[in-house]
Design an enzyme around this catalytic site. Structure first.
Site, PDB file in Angstrom:
ATOM      1  N   ASP A  33       0.844  -1.205   0.000  1.00  6.59           N
ATOM      2  CA  ASP A  33       0.000   0.000   0.000  1.00  6.59           C
ATOM      3  C   ASP A  33       0.880   1.257   0.000  1.00  6.59           C
ATOM      4  OD1 ASP A  33      -2.252   1.598   0.217  1.00  6.59           O
ATOM      5  OD2 ASP A  33      -2.743   1.013   2.273  1.00  6.59           O
ATOM      6  N   GLY A 123       1.282 -10.155   4.401  1.00  7.62           N
ATOM      7  CA  GLY A 123       2.322  -9.357   5.037  1.00  7.62           C
ATOM      8  C   GLY A 123       1.909  -8.956   6.438  1.00  7.62           C
TER       9      GLY A 123
HETATM   10  N1  AR6 Z   1       5.290  -5.203  -4.503  1.00 13.12           N
HETATM   11  C1  AR6 Z   1       4.730  -6.427  -4.348  1.00 13.12           C
HETATM   12  N2  AR6 Z   1       4.493  -6.979  -3.147  1.00 13.12           N
HETATM   13  C2  AR6 Z   1       4.845  -6.262  -2.062  1.00 13.12           C
HETATM   14  C3  AR6 Z   1       5.420  -4.969  -2.130  1.00 13.12           C
HETATM   15  C4  AR6 Z   1       5.636  -4.442  -3.433  1.00 13.12           C
HETATM   16  N3  AR6 Z   1       6.165  -3.240  -3.619  1.00 13.12           N
HETATM   17  N4  AR6 Z   1       5.635  -4.538  -0.866  1.00 13.12           N
HETATM   18  C5  AR6 Z   1       5.234  -5.506  -0.023  1.00 13.12           C
HETATM   19  N5  AR6 Z   1       4.767  -6.564  -0.736  1.00 13.12           N
HETATM   20  P1  AR6 Z   1       1.219  -6.125   3.019  1.00 13.12           P
HETATM   21  P2  AR6 Z   1      -1.395  -7.077   3.973  1.00 13.12           P
HETATM   22  C6  AR6 Z   1       4.221  -7.848  -0.289  1.00 13.12           C
HETATM   23  O1  AR6 Z   1       1.733  -6.014   4.406  1.00 13.12           O
HETATM   24  O2  AR6 Z   1      -0.754  -8.232   4.650  1.00 13.12           O
HETATM   25  C7  AR6 Z   1      -0.653  -2.070   4.887  1.00 13.12           C
HETATM   26  O3  AR6 Z   1      -0.140  -1.225   5.891  1.00 13.12           O
HETATM   27  C8  AR6 Z   1       4.521  -8.289   1.123  1.00 13.12           C
HETATM   28  O4  AR6 Z   1       5.822  -8.856   1.203  1.00 13.12           O
HETATM   29  O5  AR6 Z   1       1.570  -5.054   2.064  1.00 13.12           O
HETATM   30  O6  AR6 Z   1      -2.641  -7.307   3.168  1.00 13.12           O
HETATM   31  C9  AR6 Z   1      -2.088  -1.733   4.520  1.00 13.12           C
HETATM   32  O7  AR6 Z   1      -2.345  -0.358   4.602  1.00 13.12           O
HETATM   33  C10 AR6 Z   1       3.448  -9.346   1.318  1.00 13.12           C
HETATM   34  O8  AR6 Z   1       3.829 -10.598   0.763  1.00 13.12           O
HETATM   35  O9  AR6 Z   1      -0.404  -6.262   2.993  1.00 13.12           O
HETATM   36  C11 AR6 Z   1      -2.857  -2.514   5.531  1.00 13.12           C
HETATM   37  O10 AR6 Z   1      -2.952  -1.796   6.754  1.00 13.12           O
HETATM   38  C12 AR6 Z   1       2.251  -8.801   0.504  1.00 13.12           C
HETATM   39  O11 AR6 Z   1       2.810  -7.769  -0.328  1.00 13.12           O
HETATM   40  C13 AR6 Z   1      -2.038  -3.755   5.743  1.00 13.12           C
HETATM   41  O12 AR6 Z   1      -0.705  -3.388   5.411  1.00 13.12           O
HETATM   42  C14 AR6 Z   1       1.158  -8.188   1.354  1.00 13.12           C
HETATM   43  O13 AR6 Z   1       1.738  -7.520   2.469  1.00 13.12           O
HETATM   44  C15 AR6 Z   1      -2.435  -4.866   4.822  1.00 13.12           C
HETATM   45  O14 AR6 Z   1      -1.708  -6.016   5.115  1.00 13.12           O
END
Ligand code: AR6
Length: 168
Positions: A33, A123
């Site tokens: 995000d 994540g």
């Molecule tokens: N490109 C692709 N994947 C990514 C990137 C990127 N640039 N950065 C991280 N990931 P998360 P969630 C991966 O935490 O678990 C946020 O604060 C990461 O390694 O981004 O759904 C939102 O605002 C992981 O495998 O999302 C919400 O509050 C995946 O993306 C909360 O986090 C998802 O990790 C959502 O948590």
């Protein structure tokens, strides 16, 4: 529909729509995000604020999806979806599957032919990679969609390997 998996940063994808693992506030956060808002610039947040004021005064519910501009990204749209926080006590997998189904429904409304997904909930929201990947793959395979290029863009080795296994 072709399904591919890639390792890397989703913000660089040249696709019609990039899916964001957002939170209900739609006002940004960390993880993917944060990366999407940083790379896409303030136009995305401006449209999210409008959506909060008009359609989602109480936030975007978990499992739903909504599109905004992609700002400066190569993509045309960002589709924001809210994954469930993982719980060991309660099975929330239907909500996670809904994120993929609803994102593809919104992509269809937009006429997007290519869509890139991150591993929603895998994540900050704590979903174990193997389970998150299986739910994601099953959900997109079960969706009736006109999207013909669907990519999972995975940020780390563990999640990439989990999606590779889930795809078989
Ligand atoms: N490109 C692709 N994947 C990514 C990137 C990127 N640039 N950065 C991280 N990931 P998360 P969630 C991966 O935490 O678990 C946020 O604060 C990461 O390694 O981004 O759904 C939102 O605002 C992981 O495998 O999302 C919400 O509050 C995946 O993306 C909360 O986090 C998802 O990790 C959502 O948590």
């Amino acid at each position: 529909m072709g399904i591919t998996i890639l390792k890397g940063d989703i913000t660089g994808q040249r696709v019609d729509a990039i899916v964001n693992a957002a939170n209900s506030s739609l006002l940004g956060g960390g993880g993917v995000d944060g990366a999407i808002h940083r790379a896409g610039g303030p136009a995305i947040l401006a449209e999210c604020r409008e959506l909060r004021a008009s359609r989602y005064e109480r936030g975007l519910p978990t499992g739903q999806a909504v599109a905004t501009t992609a700002g400066r990204l190569e993509a045309r749209w960002v589709i924001h979806t809210v994954g469930p926080v993982y719980s060991a006590d309660e099975d929330r997998s239907a909500l996670l599957a809904s994120c993929y189904r609803e994102s593809l429904r919104v992509a269809g409304e937009l006429g997007a032919g290519s869509v890139a997904f991150p591993a929603v909930s895998a994540g900050v929201y704590g979903w174990p990679a193997g389970s998150a990947a299986q739910i994601a793959v099953d959900a997109v395979r079960a969706s009736a969609t006109d999207v013909d290029d669907l990519r999972f863009v995975l940020f780390n080795d563990e999640v990439y390997a989990a999606f590779a296994r889930a795809l078989g």
